[in-house]
Design an enzyme around this catalytic site. Structure first.
Site, PDB file in Angstrom:
ATOM      1  N   CYS A  94      52.149  37.559  27.607  1.00  0.00           N
ATOM      2  CA  CYS A  94      51.991  38.160  26.271  1.00  0.00           C
ATOM      3  C   CYS A  94      52.666  39.519  26.144  1.00  0.00           C
ATOM      4  CB  CYS A  94      50.507  38.273  25.921  1.00  0.00           C
ATOM      5  SG  CYS A  94      49.543  39.382  26.982  1.00  0.00           S
TER       6      CYS A  94
ATOM      7  N   CYS B 130      44.248  37.602  34.328  1.00  0.00           N
ATOM      8  CA  CYS B 130      43.635  37.968  33.047  1.00  0.00           C
ATOM      9  C   CYS B 130      42.471  37.042  32.714  1.00  0.00           C
ATOM     10  CB  CYS B 130      44.687  37.933  31.943  1.00  0.00           C
ATOM     11  SG  CYS B 130      44.065  38.468  30.327  1.00  0.00           S
TER      12      CYS B 130
END
Length: 350
Positions: A192, A95
């Site tokens: 997350c 990410c």
């Protein structure tokens, strides 16, 4: 653009990026905040309101960027595919290196802004004409491990206001500025989009026809030891939660995806003195390839190991460990450092 004191800051609504906004503003930068909509468990969007409210209070421009489809295609799909292939993914590394920082640079460029920033706990240094990520003052919060894939075009534009602060100092700073809500926010934990148990996430999100179902636990010789729930639900080095009771300690050594077998072995069998990396990035190859000694880490916040690195004819990096290391998991990341903690690069373990 570089001469102008304008910066695009990724604002998650949390303590770190909020304090980063204050610090940048205090340093004389004109801050524009951008909040990425990556993944919203249960449809919760409180973080958007928190980021907007902070920006309004600081008097800075704030924009929201919807990257949910991009995040699902780039990160969530990768996460699922890696587990189904018998590998252990590193979503935070992918990410940061392939999505978050590149998006920041893209949006900043469109707005005519040179500098880009986040609330990462890392520093940046210039050494021999190249930019490097350096460890943060707060060793417990240092996030350098996740940023080994960043290129010079990103590194040279980064501002990192949290690198010289500890987390406690950041909380105290926010409280001192009258931002009590910011000062007391809880830290995010884990990935997350599945912060606690990735197994339940896989069962919910992976196509049912791709999940292998129950299979055999076997020893190194292939002898049956028991039954498991499917190889994607286990990780290399795992000991607890196997659901099997033997009169000796055993650990997950490897996966045989073709037969849906999970190999269990004593800890001594998990040690290796060699690993190979793909998709690697090195800031300056001569500081790593052929060097007498480089530091490598394969886990965030875990032990540093000495190694030597060579480039193979197939384009992969061969990492020869000077001391054997256990639980090297294909799919995970390996990051290289010098003796002072400067991040030299890294790659994905084959």
């Amino acid at each position: 653009m570089e001469a102008e004191k304008r910066v695009l800051l990724g604002m998650s609504g949390g303590t770190d990026s909020s304090v980063a906004a204050m610090k940048l503003q205090e340093a004389g930068y004109e801050v524009t905040g951008v909040t990425f909509r990556f993944y919203e468990p249960g449809g919760r969007t409180e973080y958007l309101e928190d980021a907007r409210a902070l920006a309004a209070r600081l008097g800075i421009e704030h924009i929201t960027y919807d990257a949910r489809r991009m995040f699902r295609e780039c990160i969530v799909r990768y996460f699922i595919d890696e587990y189904l292939a018998g590998r252990t993914p590193v979503p935070c590394t992918v990410c940061n290196n392939e999505l978050k920082w590149k998006l920041l640079a893209k949006i900043a460029g469109e707005k005519g802004i040179y500098w880009i920033s986040t609330g990462h706990y890392v520093r940046k240094v210039l050494s021999e004409g190249k930019y490097y990520i350096a460890p943060a003052a707060d060793k417990d919060k240092d996030q350098a491990f996740f940023l080994w894939g960043l290129q010079q075009d990103i590194l040279q534009r980064m501002l990192l206001p949290m690198g010289d602060m500890t987390k406690e100092e950041a909380r105290a700073y926010a409280a001192g500025r009258g931002f009590g809500h910011v000062a007391t926010k809880k830290d995010s934990i884990g990935v997350c989009f599945c912060p606690l148990d990735y197994r339940s996430f896989l069962r919910r999100e992976a196509p049912a026809e791709r999940l292998p179902g129950k299979g055999r636990f076997v020893d190194e010789k292939g002898e049956l030891l028991g039954w498991h729930e499917g190889y994607p639900f286990y990780t290399i080095g795992q000991r607890r939660g196997l659901g099997i009771h033997l009169n000796r300690a055993v650990f997950v050594k490897e996966f045989r995806t073709e037969t849906n077998e999970v190999v269990l072995a004593p800890l001594a069998s998990l040690y290796k003195d060699m690993m190979y990396l793909k998709d690697w990035n090195l800031i300056d190859e001569k500081r790593v390839l052929g060097a007498e000694e480089v530091i490598v880490k394969i886990r965030y916040r875990k032990q540093a190991n000495r190694c030597q690195v060579a480039l193979r004819s197939d384009g992969c990096l061969q990492v020869s460990l000077l001391e054997p290391l256990e639980s090297i998991a294909p799919g995970q990341a390996a990051a290289f450092y010098d003796k002072d903690g400067l991040l030299l690069g890294g790659g994905i373990i084959l």
